[in-house]
Structure formats: structure tokens, C-alpha cells
Design a protein around this motif. Structure first.
Motif, PDB file in Angstrom:
ATOM      1  N   UNK A 108       0.731  -1.178  -0.031  1.00  0.00           N
ATOM      2  CA  UNK A 108       0.109   0.055   0.077  1.00  0.00           C
ATOM      3  C   UNK A 108       0.837   1.366   0.172  1.00  0.00           C
ATOM      4  N   UNK A 109       1.968   1.264   0.759  1.00  0.00           N
ATOM      5  CA  UNK A 109       2.710   2.379   0.779  1.00  0.00           C
ATOM      6  C   UNK A 109       3.476   2.435  -0.628  1.00  0.00           C
ATOM      7  N   UNK A 110       3.727   1.525  -1.105  1.00  0.00           N
ATOM      8  CA  UNK A 110       4.577   1.473  -2.412  1.00  0.00           C
ATOM      9  C   UNK A 110       3.590   2.365  -3.530  1.00  0.00           C
ATOM     10  N   UNK A 111       2.324   1.639  -3.452  1.00  0.00           N
ATOM     11  CA  UNK A 111       1.430   2.272  -4.403  1.00  0.00           C
ATOM     12  C   UNK A 111       1.120   3.628  -4.321  1.00  0.00           C
ATOM     13  N   UNK A 112       1.198   4.191  -3.044  1.00  0.00           N
ATOM     14  CA  UNK A 112       0.880   5.476  -2.670  1.00  0.00           C
ATOM     15  C   UNK A 112       2.369   6.361  -3.522  1.00  0.00           C
ATOM     16  N   UNK A 113       3.591   5.778  -3.388  1.00  0.00           N
ATOM     17  CA  UNK A 113       4.607   6.592  -3.642  1.00  0.00           C
ATOM     18  C   UNK A 113       4.549   6.548  -5.112  1.00  0.00           C
ATOM     19  N   UNK A 114       4.133   5.457  -5.758  1.00  0.00           N
ATOM     20  CA  UNK A 114       3.953   5.616  -7.370  1.00  0.00           C
ATOM     21  C   UNK A 114       2.824   6.764  -7.790  1.00  0.00           C
ATOM     22  N   UNK A 115       1.972   6.756  -7.003  1.00  0.00           N
ATOM     23  CA  UNK A 115       0.761   7.862  -7.390  1.00  0.00           C
ATOM     24  C   UNK A 115       1.365   9.314  -7.289  1.00  0.00           C
ATOM     25  N   UNK A 116       2.184   9.264  -6.023  1.00  0.00           N
ATOM     26  CA  UNK A 116       2.556  10.652  -5.776  1.00  0.00           C
ATOM     27  C   UNK A 116       3.596  11.292  -6.898  1.00  0.00           C
ATOM     28  N   UNK A 117       4.437  10.317  -7.343  1.00  0.00           N
ATOM     29  CA  UNK A 117       5.510  10.744  -8.213  1.00  0.00           C
ATOM     30  C   UNK A 117       5.445  10.184  -9.365  1.00  0.00           C
ATOM     31  N   UNK A 118       4.915  10.857 -10.404  1.00  0.00           N
ATOM     32  CA  UNK A 118       4.657  10.145 -11.695  1.00  0.00           C
ATOM     33  C   UNK A 118       5.887  10.432 -12.633  1.00  0.00           C
ATOM     34  N   UNK A 119       7.033  10.951 -12.150  1.00  0.00           N
ATOM     35  CA  UNK A 119       7.947  11.161 -13.266  1.00  0.00           C
ATOM     36  C   UNK A 119       8.756   9.806 -13.567  1.00  0.00           C
ATOM     37  N   UNK A 120       9.049   9.726 -15.006  1.00  0.00           N
ATOM     38  CA  UNK A 120       9.793   8.615 -15.411  1.00  0.00           C
ATOM     39  C   UNK A 120      10.788   8.123 -14.837  1.00  0.00           C
ATOM     40  N   UNK A 121      11.699   9.276 -14.148  1.00  0.00           N
ATOM     41  CA  UNK A 121      12.859   8.919 -13.521  1.00  0.00           C
ATOM     42  C   UNK A 121      12.731   8.007 -12.356  1.00  0.00           C
ATOM     43  N   UNK A 122      11.646   8.590 -11.720  1.00  0.00           N
ATOM     44  CA  UNK A 122      11.151   7.986 -10.481  1.00  0.00           C
ATOM     45  C   UNK A 122      10.683   6.823 -10.539  1.00  0.00           C
ATOM     46  N   UNK A 123       9.895   6.354 -11.592  1.00  0.00           N
ATOM     47  CA  UNK A 123       9.391   5.248 -11.688  1.00  0.00           C
ATOM     48  C   UNK A 123      10.421   4.064 -11.850  1.00  0.00           C
ATOM     49  N   UNK A 124      11.452   4.800 -12.648  1.00  0.00           N
ATOM     50  CA  UNK A 124      12.769   3.706 -13.118  1.00  0.00           C
ATOM     51  C   UNK A 124      13.400   3.434 -11.716  1.00  0.00           C
ATOM     52  N   UNK A 125      13.344   4.420 -10.805  1.00  0.00           N
ATOM     53  CA  UNK A 125      14.193   4.117  -9.310  1.00  0.00           C
ATOM     54  C   UNK A 125      13.377   3.159  -8.933  1.00  0.00           C
ATOM     55  N   UNK A 126      11.960   3.090  -8.599  1.00  0.00           N
ATOM     56  CA  UNK A 126      11.400   2.248  -7.937  1.00  0.00           C
ATOM     57  C   UNK A 126      11.305   0.927  -8.688  1.00  0.00           C
TER      58      UNK A 126
END
Ligand SMILES: Nc1ncnc2c1ncn2[C@@H]1O[C@H](COP(=O)(O)OP(=O)(O)OP(=O)(O)O)[C@@H](O)[C@H]1O
Ligand SMILES: [Mg+2]
Length: 370
Positions: free
Chosen positions: A78-96
Motif C-alpha cells: 500500500x505504501x509503494x502504491x501511494x509513492x508511485x501515485x505521488x511521483x509520476x515522473x519517469x525517472x522516479x518510476x525507473x528508480x522504484x
């Protein structure tokens, strides 16, 4: 259009009062001070936190609802899903994706909301150490943008099997996140107390408590009368007094009752206490199925106790009077019946009083009790 909103978060012109609390929360947020917001069901906790963030322009919210979580795995996901929703930038998605490669995350876009959604390989179960990894991720995100972290229905963390370990791990990281304001929101008073006020808990005195009371009657009445006036309905004296009484002063329940009062009246009508019967009937029609489902879960004796409680509210259920009212049973059996109904969320304890979670269920039960 019906101007009364209930059951969801209210903001802006739909949000009444609470000016001091909004100011306090803003100040705590600016100081990155952690807070714990405690109040009854439907009193306005989530709305208060969201409204405070909305007013602080430029601050985002990392919002996690822990309602019903049962495992560390569910908590982390649940925490990870919230993080993905908060930060939509591609670079961040790659980091996750990189950090959580072992979870085989896939990110897609929800076609309805256009929000990114992350799914994980269901066969990989997250263990307690992942809690800290997820919190590290939050910390690195905080170096790039300002946001507040909200754990809603936080008391449900106690339902996790490894609750003590999970709470200790959360605390051990959060205490070093001195630049991130954390907000813990919870409903069930004694459970939140167990986490934040019990000296044995990891979170002991780690957040400033904010207790949410009902909105002041006068201020909330003015707000509601204005809403009725927006549809050319005049509210007669005493109507709102009855509304507040039936709803036990609970903000969301008051709005729900006003919503149906609006439905059963028309433009240029006076809204009077006489309209309340039809308004309640409308709520009963909508909620009847769930009331019947509740009743079907009860034994005859539990039903008897519940009906007596609806009639004799305010009286101590442990008094001899109450025990007599439900027949020749011992205090111990009354106690067991009440405990069971608290467990299945029909009743709750408010100080010394036992109350109905849903005041309209109580109103429905009154003429039906044996
Ligand atoms: N400040 C407010 N002004 C007007 N109505 C409010 C306010 N706060 C709450 N409400 C009413 O109460 C309802 C519930 O609000 P909210 O979801 O914020 O409460 P909550 O305490 O978080 O509830 P829950 O216990 O279900 O999580 C809202 O839909 C709205 O009808
Ligand atoms: Mg809430």
C-alpha cells in the motif's frame, strides 16, 4: 443539485470551520513536526488533513489508508502504491522499479483516472525489512519535493500479526526523517492511545496529539442553513436541534440527514421537524439491507441487548437496571453480548458510554425492538 456531501472528503466551500486546527496543522507541517489526529468515526479527520494541505499551496500529500490491512506485505504494498501515485515522473518510476526489482513491479496507467498504478508479483511476499526500504524511498523522494505523509486509519496496524515489529521498524526510520511531517490519523481512541500514549509503545510521545471534537453547533448550523437557502429552503427553528440530536453531533451523520431532508422537500418549502420522519424513512430504504445483515449476525439475546440499548441509551449497560431490562441474565452475559457487537462494529465505546456506530440503525431499530 443537493448541496450536502457525506461519505467523502470535503474541501474548500464544502468545508466548515476548524480554523484554529487548520492553523495549528499548518504550523506543525512547516516545522516538520509529526502529529496524531484522533476523533470519532465520520467526525471529519481526513477532510481536516486534506484541507490543511490544500491551503498550504505547493505541499503534496503522500496518503496511505491502512483500513483493513492484515499483513506486513499488504502494508508495504500500500505504501509503494501511494509513492508511485505521488511521483509520476519517469525517472522516479525507473528508480522504484530498480529498488524493487525482486518484486517484479509493473507500472501501467489506469484508463479511467489516468493515474499510474503499480502491480507486484503476487508470489513474492514482502517481509518486515521491506518497511525500512520503503521508508528510505520516501526519504529520498523528500529531497526533491515537499510533501506530508499521512497514515489514515493507523490503528489498523495493530491487526497485523507482527504489529509490534512493524510499529518499531516504522518508528526507527521515521524518527530520523526530520524534514518530513508525518500525520497519523485514527478513529478508535483506545487503540490509538495504545500506540501513542502507552509508555511501552515505540511511538510513545512521538507525535503531538490533535483531538477532533464535533463542530460547534452554532457555526455548523449557520453553514447548513446557508446550504438549504441556496435551494430556496427555509429551515424552521428546532429542525437542526433534532438533526444534531439524532446524529449525535457527528459531522458526517448530520450532513447525511440534511441530504435526505433536502430530498424530501422542494423549492420554497420550509424544512421543519415534521419532515424528519420522511427523511429518516429514505435513509432506512437505502440502508435496510445492511441493517438486516447486521441483525442476522446476532443471537436473540444479543438482539435484545441491542434493542434495550437503543431505548435506554445513556444508561450504563452494566447497571442492574439494564440487566433487568434484558431479562434474567447476568452482567457477565450482557458484557459478552456487548463485546461481540463492538467486535463486529455495530457498537463502540465512547468514554464510559456504549454507542451505536450508525445512529440511523439505532433509529430504525427503536420501533422494531422486542
Ligand atoms: N469541516 C467540515 N465541514 C463540513 N462537513 C464536514 C466537515 N468535516 C467532515 N464533514 C462531513 O463528514 C463527512 C466525513 O468526513 P471525513 O471523511 O473527513 O471524516 P473522517 O473522520 O475521516 O471519517 P472516517 O471515520 O469514516 O474516516 C464528510 O463527507 C462531510 O459530510
Ligand atoms: Mg477518514
Amino acid at each position: 443539485m443537493n448541496p450536502f456531501k457525506y461519505g467523502s472528503i470535503v474541501l474548500g466551500k464544502n468545508f466548515c470551520g476548524r480554523k484554529d486546527l487548520l492553523k495549528q496543522i499548518a504550523a506543525h507541517m512547516e516545522a516538520s513536526q509529526n502529529i496524531v489526529v484522533i476523533g470519532e468515526r465520520r467526525i471529519g479527520k481526513s477532510s481536516l488533513v486534506y484541507e490543511a494541505v490544500r491551503k498550504l499551496k505547493g505541499t503534496d500529500i503522500l496518503y496511505m489508508d491502512l483500513l483493513g490491512i492484515k499483513s506486513v506485505d499488504a502494508l508495504c504494498k500500500r505504501m509503494l502504491r501511494a509513492i508511485v501515485t505521488l511521483e509520476k515522473k519517469a525517472s522516479w518510476t525507473a528508480k522504484i522499479i530498480q529498488t524493487l526489482a525482486y518484486l517484479r513491479p509493473t507500472i501501467s496507467v489506469d484508463p479511467i483516472t489516468s493515474m499510474p498504478v503499480v502491480t507486484f508479483d503476487a508470489s513474492v511476499e514482502l517481509k518486515a525489512d521491506s518497511i525500512q526500504e520503503v521508508l528510505d524511498l520516501i526519504e529520498s523522494l523528500a529531497q526533491k519535493k515537499r510533501f506530508m505523509v499521512v497514515f489514515d486509519e493507523f490503528q489498523d496496524i495493530l491487526k497485523i500479526k507482527e504489529a509490534d515489529e512493524a510499529i518499531a521498524l516504522l518508528r526507527s526510520k521515521i524518527q530520523f526523517h526530520s524534514n518530513i511531517p508525518y500525520v497519523f490519523v485514527g478513529s478508535i481512541r483506545h487503540k490509538m492511545d495504545e500506540i501513542f500514549i502507552s509508555p511501552n509503545s515505540a511511538f510513545f510521545k512521538s507525535a503531538i496529539p490533535i483531538t477532533l471534537d464535533p463542530l460547534p453547533v452554532e457555526e455548523f448550523s449557520k453553514f447548513l442553513i446557508k446550504k438549504f437557502e441556496s435551494g430556496k429552503r427555509k429551515v424552521l427553528p428546532d429542525t437542526l436541534t433534532h438533526v444534531f440530536n439524532i446524529a449525535n453531533n457527528v459531522t458526517g451523520d448530520i450532513q447525511q440527514l440534511c441530504e435526505v431532508l433536502w430530498e424530501v422537500t422542494s423549492v420554497n418549502d420550509a424544512v421543519s421537524p415534521d419532515n424528519l420522519k420522511a427523511a429518516l424513512e429514505l435513509i432506512f430504504t437505502r440502508e435496510q439491507k445492511s441493517y438486516e445483515a447486521f441483525v442476522s449476525l446476532l443471537t436473540d439475546f444479543q438482539f435484545k441487548c441491542l434493542s434495550a440499548l437503543a431505548r435506554e441509551s445513556g444508561k450504563s449497560v452494566y447497571s442492574m437496571d439494564f440487566v433487568k431490562a434484558v431479562g434474567l441474565h447476568s452482567t457477565a452475559s450482557v458484557n459478552r453480548a456487548i463485546t461481540r457487537m463492538i467486535d463486529i462494529n455495530i457498537l463502540f465505546k465512547s468514554g464510559k458510554e456504549i454507542r451505536f456506530v450508525n445512529p440511523f440503525f439505532k433509529a430504525w431499530l427503536l420501533p422494531r425492538g422486542r
